[in-house]
Design a protein around this motif. Sequence first.
Motif, short mmCIF file in Angstrom:
data_model
loop_
_atom_site.label_atom_id
_atom_site.label_comp_id
_atom_site.label_asym_id
_atom_site.label_seq_id
_atom_site.Cartn_x
_atom_site.Cartn_y
_atom_site.Cartn_z
N VAL A 20 0.85 -1.19 0.00
CA VAL A 20 0.00 0.00 0.00
C VAL A 20 0.89 1.24 0.00
CG1 VAL A 20 -1.78 1.27 1.26
CG2 VAL A 20 -1.81 -1.24 1.23
N PRO A 21 0.61 2.23 -0.86
CA PRO A 21 1.44 3.44 -0.90
C PRO A 21 1.52 4.13 0.45
CG PRO A 21 -0.02 3.35 -2.81
CD PRO A 21 -0.43 2.23 -1.90
N VAL A 22 2.63 4.82 0.70
CA VAL A 22 2.87 5.41 2.01
C VAL A 22 1.89 6.54 2.33
CG1 VAL A 22 5.31 4.80 2.05
CG2 VAL A 22 4.61 6.96 1.02
N ASP A 23 1.32 7.16 1.29
CA ASP A 23 0.40 8.27 1.56
C ASP A 23 -1.06 7.81 1.65
OD1 ASP A 23 0.28 7.65 -1.13
OD2 ASP A 23 0.23 9.74 -1.82
N TYR A 24 -1.30 6.51 1.61
CA TYR A 24 -2.65 5.98 1.85
C TYR A 24 -2.79 5.65 3.33
CZ TYR A 24 -3.93 5.25 -3.10
OH TYR A 24 -4.26 5.41 -4.42
N ARG A 25 -3.95 5.90 3.89
CA ARG A 25 -4.21 5.61 5.30
C ARG A 25 -4.91 4.26 5.43
NH1 ARG A 25 -4.45 11.18 4.77
NH2 ARG A 25 -3.72 12.43 6.54
N ILE A 26 -4.56 3.54 6.49
CA ILE A 26 -5.14 2.22 6.75
C ILE A 26 -5.75 2.22 8.14
CG2 ILE A 26 -4.67 -0.26 6.97
CD1 ILE A 26 -2.21 0.15 5.18
N GLY A 27 -7.01 1.80 8.23
CA GLY A 27 -7.68 1.73 9.52
C GLY A 27 -8.37 0.39 9.71
N ILE A 28 -8.51 -0.02 10.95
CA ILE A 28 -9.20 -1.26 11.32
C ILE A 28 -10.61 -0.89 11.77
CG2 ILE A 28 -9.22 -3.21 12.93
CD1 ILE A 28 -6.11 -2.95 12.97
N THR A 29 -11.59 -1.58 11.21
CA THR A 29 -12.99 -1.22 11.43
C THR A 29 -13.77 -2.34 12.11
OG1 THR A 29 -13.97 -2.15 9.40
CG2 THR A 29 -12.84 -0.03 9.19
N PRO A 30 -14.91 -2.02 12.69
CA PRO A 30 -15.80 -3.07 13.19
C PRO A 30 -16.62 -3.68 12.07
CG PRO A 30 -16.76 -0.91 13.62
CD PRO A 30 -15.41 -0.67 13.01
N ALA A 31 -17.22 -4.83 12.33
CA ALA A 31 -18.22 -5.45 11.45
C ALA A 31 -17.68 -5.96 10.13
CB ALA A 31 -19.39 -4.50 11.22
#
Length: 390
Positions: free
Chosen positions: A62-73
Amino acid sequence: MTTMTPAVRPANACFSSGPCAKRPGWTPTVLHDAALGRSHRAKIGKAKLKLAIDLTREVLGVPVDYRIGITPASDTGAVEMALWSLLGARGVDVLAWESFGEGWVTDVVKELKLKDARTLKAPYGELPDLAEVNFDRDVVFTWNGTTSGVRVPDANWIPHDRKGLTICDATSAAFAQELDWPKLDVVTFSWQKVLGGEAAHGVIILSPRAAERLQTHTPPWPMPKIFRLAKGGKLIEGIFEGETINTPSMLCVEDYLDALHWAKSLGGVKALIGRADANAGAIAKWVERTPWIDFLARAPETRSNTSVCLKVVDPAVAALPADGQGAFAKALAGLLEKEKIAFDIGSYRDAPPGLRIWCGATVEAADVEALTRWLDYAFALEKGRLAKAA
């Protein structure tokens, strides 16, 4: 066609399309370091969640300027978060060629009630005409149709200079198919697919363009707390550093970390794609030499290498009414489940009658090859019963 019992059994009978097979060699002991009984907001919890994000970036590229988050459901929660948070700034095209894409159509049209929404649909086994998509609008689509076994062949149909956002449900594609990151503004998936993680958690990945939308667009509808990615015109950056919106299972996080370490040890996403391709290739060779079965996906370039969907094309079975065809396919799947050869390989409830075999990276090619022999065995038995009943 023979009714002789095959000599070789799959070592792992788990061919479900979600939750999927655990990685080879997995045992519960790999979870011994899980932060059980600890707060996910404590230093140890945050560190493990941040490591999950960092390893996701590394393994997927994943490119360094993309954000990654962990979500529910799970993936559903991640997709819903994207739809509720990002849509409404401009018109939207929603693509559907299987059950989950249809679900996103329902959310956009009936729940969010977006007036400037256009749907582009295709029947099971096909893709919509991708040339008809208008990228001046936002575009919502699945990369890989989990219930149809039909995937987009690549991202060449998506322009670099698009004005709208591309929102991609990639849950049965991530870690098994090449995702063209510059063409994708939002990507979602769940741990339970290609990496065989435990269910209930999702991942959302945002491009800089998607992040900008979040900071400049306020949706006109009430926003549930678990969907809120921005506040007061600013991103809630903690989400992308491991500060989850709700409480995650640290046991599931540990399991995901184990899967990511395994993927990294193999060589990353390229190796995972290679394993899935080999598994799907074993199915393809069997289909080529087997007259009673065929792919549901009509065009070879759109055939999934993970959720491989098949239809019984034997003339005697194809001549049956739809419920009879469904009963025959269920009998095949039921026989193999009873024999503990293959679990959960019936087609999805909304899909045409047939079989669905998971071929993602945690499955071994030798098990797929063994399964094909048992499929021939099961077909011979059920075909014999059908002939006697005629």
